[in-house]
Scaffold this motif. Structure first.
Motif, PDB file in Angstrom:
ATOM      1  N   ASP A   1     -15.521  -7.722  -2.913  1.00 27.40           N
ATOM      2  CA  ASP A   1     -15.040  -6.835  -4.104  1.00 27.40           C
ATOM      3  C   ASP A   1     -13.808  -6.593  -4.404  1.00 27.40           C
ATOM      4  O   ASP A   1     -13.405  -6.181  -5.203  1.00 27.40           O
ATOM      5  CB  ASP A   1     -16.241  -6.186  -4.743  1.00 27.40           C
ATOM      6  N   ARG A   2     -13.637  -5.638  -3.267  1.00 19.37           N
ATOM      7  CA  ARG A   2     -12.268  -4.966  -2.978  1.00 19.37           C
ATOM      8  C   ARG A   2     -11.387  -5.403  -1.889  1.00 19.37           C
ATOM      9  O   ARG A   2     -12.258  -5.224  -1.068  1.00 19.37           O
ATOM     10  CB  ARG A   2     -12.707  -3.125  -3.382  1.00 19.37           C
ATOM     11  N   VAL A   3      -9.571  -5.061  -2.405  1.00 20.17           N
ATOM     12  CA  VAL A   3      -9.141  -5.956  -1.090  1.00 20.17           C
ATOM     13  C   VAL A   3      -8.110  -4.738  -0.752  1.00 20.17           C
ATOM     14  O   VAL A   3      -7.334  -4.520  -1.335  1.00 20.17           O
ATOM     15  CB  VAL A   3      -8.628  -6.766  -0.737  1.00 20.17           C
ATOM     16  N   ALA A   4      -8.146  -4.095   0.218  1.00 19.03           N
ATOM     17  CA  ALA A   4      -6.481  -2.923   1.045  1.00 19.03           C
ATOM     18  C   ALA A   4      -5.830  -3.484   2.043  1.00 19.03           C
ATOM     19  O   ALA A   4      -6.652  -4.302   3.146  1.00 19.03           O
ATOM     20  CB  ALA A   4      -7.445  -1.889   1.700  1.00 19.03           C
ATOM     21  N   VAL A   5      -5.206  -3.634   1.625  1.00 23.62           N
ATOM     22  CA  VAL A   5      -3.801  -4.080   2.750  1.00 23.62           C
ATOM     23  C   VAL A   5      -3.406  -2.916   3.416  1.00 23.62           C
ATOM     24  O   VAL A   5      -2.537  -2.112   2.754  1.00 23.62           O
ATOM     25  CB  VAL A   5      -2.711  -5.861   2.291  1.00 23.62           C
ATOM     26  N   GLY A  20      -2.825  -9.958  -5.851  1.00 27.87           N
ATOM     27  CA  GLY A  20      -3.823  -9.454  -6.518  1.00 27.87           C
ATOM     28  C   GLY A  20      -4.553  -8.237  -6.210  1.00 27.87           C
ATOM     29  O   GLY A  20      -6.190  -7.572  -6.661  1.00 27.87           O
ATOM     30  N   VAL A  21      -3.920  -7.660  -4.489  1.00 26.89           N
ATOM     31  CA  VAL A  21      -5.299  -6.885  -3.863  1.00 26.89           C
ATOM     32  C   VAL A  21      -5.279  -5.695  -5.093  1.00 26.89           C
ATOM     33  O   VAL A  21      -4.465  -5.313  -5.678  1.00 26.89           O
ATOM     34  CB  VAL A  21      -4.296  -6.643  -2.798  1.00 26.89           C
ATOM     35  N   HIS A  22      -6.146  -4.585  -4.280  1.00 33.81           N
ATOM     36  CA  HIS A  22      -6.757  -3.373  -5.081  1.00 33.81           C
ATOM     37  C   HIS A  22      -6.130  -2.391  -4.538  1.00 33.81           C
ATOM     38  O   HIS A  22      -5.992  -1.260  -5.679  1.00 33.81           O
ATOM     39  CB  HIS A  22      -8.054  -3.440  -4.901  1.00 33.81           C
ATOM     40  N   ALA A  23      -5.352  -2.322  -3.253  1.00 35.22           N
ATOM     41  CA  ALA A  23      -4.594  -1.624  -2.977  1.00 35.22           C
ATOM     42  C   ALA A  23      -3.714  -1.946  -1.466  1.00 35.22           C
ATOM     43  O   ALA A  23      -4.363  -2.739  -1.223  1.00 35.22           O
ATOM     44  CB  ALA A  23      -6.085  -0.426  -2.045  1.00 35.22           C
ATOM     45  N   VAL A  24      -2.634  -0.924  -1.602  1.00 37.21           N
ATOM     46  CA  VAL A  24      -1.744  -1.338  -0.458  1.00 37.21           C
ATOM     47  C   VAL A  24      -1.610   0.368   0.051  1.00 37.21           C
ATOM     48  O   VAL A  24      -1.377   1.183  -0.460  1.00 37.21           O
ATOM     49  CB  VAL A  24      -0.324  -1.488  -0.947  1.00 37.21           C
ATOM     50  N   TYR A  25      -1.593  -0.066   1.155  1.00 40.35           N
ATOM     51  CA  TYR A  25      -1.753   1.329   1.907  1.00 40.35           C
ATOM     52  C   TYR A  25      -0.538   1.621   2.846  1.00 40.35           C
ATOM     53  O   TYR A  25      -0.441   0.532   3.953  1.00 40.35           O
ATOM     54  CB  TYR A  25      -3.137   1.268   3.008  1.00 40.35           C
ATOM     55  N   MET A  26       1.320   2.106   2.985  1.00 34.75           N
ATOM     56  CA  MET A  26       2.155   1.952   3.589  1.00 34.75           C
ATOM     57  C   MET A  26       2.051   3.058   4.205  1.00 34.75           C
ATOM     58  O   MET A  26       3.319   3.772   3.550  1.00 34.75           O
ATOM     59  CB  MET A  26       3.391   1.528   2.629  1.00 34.75           C
TER      60      MET A  26
END
Ligand code: AMP
Length: 272
Positions: free
Chosen positions: A28-32, A65-71
């Motif tokens: 349902d939610r994807v974080a990269v 369309g990813v929901h969050a990107v963590y950098m």
């Protein structure tokens, strides 16, 4: 609400984006995460010059369309005083890449553990291209009772069979042509396996012959049980044939699951 995590070091290509697409289809939610992890580069490796393209990466991830990107910054991931290590022992964490890249899997295991704790995903997505990394991550996810399902996704290749890798950018046109000896060698071994050859030595020779013809420097060619990463003398379906070789100064790895993966020839590759 299920959460999927796709850890990457950025410089995203279709291989990474295939993991993202799979996660988007299943969660349902994807974080990269995008983090060039200094701890997984051995001394003298290419940490400084590793390709970085944050703007086009963010654009590609927004498009997916990813929901969050963590950098995270390096200091955020590894603040002063950090004293915890995560080591996967035994052949899974100590042979092959670990021998040739001292400390590599210590860096991988620590960062993946931290990312799993930060994101608490239901599933985390990794590429078969880094077969030993998959085995290390599967081992630690199980051993640390994370409850995270590790999903291993097929290797995405270019039209000529070369596995996509951020490090392919280092190859000159001539070296890129020579690098095709890697998929060609794997294809030759797969053909011999399909024809009934089960002796590891003969299957390995099918690969090394192609690599030698391309003047590649061989780090290893081996056939292993995928769960234990112990070498086998007799190959059976599901065993992995691993290759690590240097073309000029560029080090490339690739692998094939005998009896299950399509041989990596032009026209027989996964696209997204
Ligand atoms: P990296 O950015 O190289 O750390 O890779 C991030 C993730 O993408 C890892 O799980 C890799 O195994 C995966 N990956 C890299 N190249 C490919 C590829 N050609 N096909 C599928 N997955 C890949």
């Amino acid at each position: 609400m299920s959460v999927g995590l796709v850890p990457t070091m950025g410089a995203l290509h279709r291989g990474h984006l295939s993991l993202v697409a799979r996660a988007m289809g299943e969660c349902d939610r994807v974080a990269v995460s995008i983090f060039v992890n200094p701890r997984q580069f051995a001394p003298g490796e290419d940490f400084e010059r590793y390709p970085r393209s944050p703007e086009s990466d963010l654009e590609a991830l927004a498009g997916a369309g990813v929901h969050a990107v963590y950098m995270p910054a390096v200091e955020a991931m590894y603040p002063a005083g950090l004293s915890t290590a995560v080591h996967v022992t035994g052949p899974v964490g100590e042979g092959f890449e670990a021998d040739l890249r001292p400390g590599h899997f210590h860096g991988v295991a620590l960062v993946v553990t931290k990312l799993l704790v930060a994101a608490r995903p239901d599933r985390a997505y990794f590429g078969q291209k880094d077969a030993q990394q998959c085995a290390v991550v599967e081992r630690l996810a199980r051993d640390l009772d994370t409850g995270v399902q590790i999903v291993v996704c097929p290797t995405v290749r270019d039209g000529d069979g070369l596995a996509l890798s951020s490090r392919n950018q280092y190859l000159s046109a001539e070296d890129r042509r020579r690098a095709l000896a890697i998929p060609a060698g794997l294809a030759a071994a797969a053909t011999r396996f399909e024809a009934g050859e089960r002796g590891s030595a003969a299957l390995i020779e099918a690969v090394t012959e192609k690599l030698r013809a391309a003047d590649a420097t061989i780090d290893y060619v081996a056939i292993v049980d995928p769960g234990t990463f112990m070498e086998v003398e007799t190959a059976s379906p599901g065993c992995q044939i691993l290759v690590a070789a240097r073309i000029g100064t560029t080090r490339l790895i690739d692998n094939l699951r005998l009896g299950s993966d399509a041989a990596p020839s032009a026209g027989a590759f996964h696209t997204t």
